[in-house]
Design a protein around this motif. Structure first.
Motif, PDB file in Angstrom:
ATOM      1  N   ILE A   1       0.856  -1.181   0.000  1.00  0.00           N
ATOM      2  CA  ILE A   1       0.000   0.000   0.000  1.00  0.00           C
ATOM      3  C   ILE A   1       0.891   1.230   0.000  1.00  0.00           C
ATOM      4  CG2 ILE A   1      -1.834   1.221   1.220  1.00  0.00           C
ATOM      5  CD1 ILE A   1      -2.413  -1.436   2.656  1.00  0.00           C
ATOM      6  N   PRO A   2       0.770   2.128  -0.961  1.00  0.00           N
ATOM      7  CA  PRO A   2       1.634   3.302  -0.998  1.00  0.00           C
ATOM      8  C   PRO A   2       1.376   4.224   0.170  1.00  0.00           C
ATOM      9  CG  PRO A   2      -0.136   3.499  -2.609  1.00  0.00           C
ATOM     10  CD  PRO A   2      -0.204   2.105  -2.064  1.00  0.00           C
ATOM     11  N   GLN A   3       2.430   4.912   0.610  1.00  0.00           N
ATOM     12  CA  GLN A   3       2.301   5.819   1.740  1.00  0.00           C
ATOM     13  C   GLN A   3       1.343   6.970   1.436  1.00  0.00           C
ATOM     14  OE1 GLN A   3       3.442   5.767   4.798  1.00  0.00           O
ATOM     15  NE2 GLN A   3       4.657   3.915   4.704  1.00  0.00           N
TER      16      GLN A   3
ATOM     17  N   SER B   1      -1.366   8.553   7.899  1.00  0.00           N
ATOM     18  CA  SER B   1      -1.516   9.110   9.248  1.00  0.00           C
ATOM     19  C   SER B   1      -0.846   8.189  10.258  1.00  0.00           C
ATOM     20  CB  SER B   1      -2.996   9.252   9.610  1.00  0.00           C
ATOM     21  OG  SER B   1      -3.670  10.100   8.722  1.00  0.00           O
ATOM     22  N   THR B   2      -0.345   8.770  11.340  1.00  0.00           N
ATOM     23  CA  THR B   2       0.289   7.973  12.386  1.00  0.00           C
ATOM     24  C   THR B   2      -0.741   7.539  13.421  1.00  0.00           C
ATOM     25  OG1 THR B   2       0.781   9.890  13.780  1.00  0.00           O
ATOM     26  CG2 THR B   2       2.426   9.286  12.099  1.00  0.00           C
TER      27      THR B   2
ATOM     28  N   ARG C   1       4.222   5.190  14.130  1.00  0.00           N
ATOM     29  CA  ARG C   1       3.891   4.215  13.094  1.00  0.00           C
ATOM     30  C   ARG C   1       2.648   4.675  12.340  1.00  0.00           C
ATOM     31  NH1 ARG C   1       4.870  -0.961  17.036  1.00  0.00           N
ATOM     32  NH2 ARG C   1       7.122  -1.008  16.855  1.00  0.00           N
ATOM     33  N   THR C   2       2.627   4.423  11.055  1.00  0.00           N
ATOM     34  CA  THR C   2       1.494   4.841  10.242  1.00  0.00           C
ATOM     35  C   THR C   2       0.445   3.739  10.159  1.00  0.00           C
ATOM     36  OG1 THR C   2       2.386   4.013   8.155  1.00  0.00           O
ATOM     37  CG2 THR C   2       3.078   6.228   8.845  1.00  0.00           C
ATOM     38  N   LEU C   3      -0.729   4.106   9.669  1.00  0.00           N
ATOM     39  CA  LEU C   3      -1.777   3.111   9.474  1.00  0.00           C
ATOM     40  C   LEU C   3      -1.314   2.043   8.485  1.00  0.00           C
ATOM     41  CD1 LEU C   3      -5.018   5.307   9.320  1.00  0.00           C
ATOM     42  CD2 LEU C   3      -3.755   4.475  11.308  1.00  0.00           C
ATOM     43  N   VAL C   4      -0.539   2.451   7.494  1.00  0.00           N
ATOM     44  CA  VAL C   4       0.015   1.493   6.532  1.00  0.00           C
ATOM     45  C   VAL C   4       0.939   0.509   7.238  1.00  0.00           C
ATOM     46  CG1 VAL C   4       1.531   1.237   4.531  1.00  0.00           C
ATOM     47  CG2 VAL C   4      -0.179   3.048   4.562  1.00  0.00           C
TER      48      VAL C   4
END
Length: 213
Positions: free
Chosen positions: A119-121, A147-148, A187-190
Motif C-alpha cells: 500500500i503506498p504511503q 496518518s500515524t 507508526r502509520t496506518l500502513v
C-alpha cells in the motif's frame, strides 16, 4: 476454600477470536498475575507467557495486583487476551503456510514479498472505525493511510471527547500503542496494516501498571 469460592468456567479468547480456551476451577480470590500464568500455560503458542499477555474484561485492562473477584466476573464470562509484544525470532518460526499477524515494525510497508500488495504511503483517505469500551463505534473519516497512530488518537480525542491517554487501541490482536512509547505513535496506518473500512478495538489501559518479576 469451598467450591463456592471457585469459578466453574471462565472463557479466555484471543482478540481475533481464533483461540478460545475454557478454564475451569479458578479461585475467585486468585490474583490476575497468577491467573495470567494459568492462562499462558494453556495457550498453544510459544509466545504466550505471563509477561507477554495482557488480559481485558469488558474492555478494561486487568491489573496484576487485583483479583478475579474484583472484576465481578460470573461463570462463562469471556476474558480477552492480547500479546504485549512479539519477538521477531518467534515470528520467524511460524510456517509460511500460516497467516501471521503483522509485526507492526516501521518497515512493514516496505518489507513485503514480491507476491504481497504494497500500500503506498500516499494512499487516499480512508474511513477507520474505532469501537470504544462501551461498544459504541466512532467513524473517523478522511484519515490518510499515511496518518500515524498518534494522529488517529488525536482525531479520536477531538471527535469523540475520549481521554485517549488511557486508551489502548488493538487491531489484529495486537496493541497499537502499548509499550513502545513514541515509536508506537509514529507508526502509520500502513505500517500496522490498517486499510479503508477497518475496525479498531479500544480498551482502557491499566493505570499504574505492575509488571511480573
Amino acid at each position: 476454600m469451598s467450591y463456592m469460592d471457585k469459578f466453574e468456567q471462565l472463557q479466555v479468547e484471543s482478540a481475533d477470536g481464533d483461540t478460545k480456551i475454557p478454564i475451569h476451577g479458578m479461585y475467585k480470590d486468585m490474583t490476575i498475575a497468577k491467573f495470567k500464568a494459568a492462562v499462558s500455560s494453556r495457550i498453544p503458542d510459544p509466545r504466550a507467557t505471563a509477561k507477554s499477555i495482557q488480559l481485558f474484561s469488558l474492555g478494561e485492562e486487568m491489573s496484576n495486583v487485583r483479583t478475579l473477584r474484583s472484576y465481578d466476573l460470573t461463570d462463562s464470562d469471556i476474558i480477552t487476551f492480547v500479546y504485549s509484544d512479539v519477538a521477531p525470532s518467534l515470528l520467524s518460526t511460524t510456517s509460511s503456510a500460516t497467516e501471521t499477524p503483522p509485526s507492526y515494525s516501521s518497515s512493514c510497508s516496505t518489507a513485503a514479498s514480491t507476491t504481497d500488495t504494497i500500500i503506498p504511503q500516499n494512499a487516499t483517505a480512508a474511513s477507520v472505525f474505532v469501537k470504544d469500551m462501551r461498544g459504541k463505534t466512532h467513524s473517523l473519516r478522511n484519515m490518510p493511510l499515511s496518518s500515524t497512530i498518534g494522529d488517529l488518537l488525536l482525531k479520536l480525542k477531538q471527535q469523540a471527547s475520549i481521554d485517549t491517554d488511557h486508551v489502548l487501541l488493538i487491531y489484529g490482536g495486537k496493541p497499537l500503542n502499548g509499550g513502545g512509547g513514541e515509536k508506537d505513535l509514529l507508526r502509520t496506518l500502513v505500517d500496522v496494516g490498517i486499510k479503508d473500512q477497518c475496525t479498531i478495538q479500544g480498551c482502557w489501559k491499566e493505570k499504574g501498571g505492575v509488571t511480573i518479576d
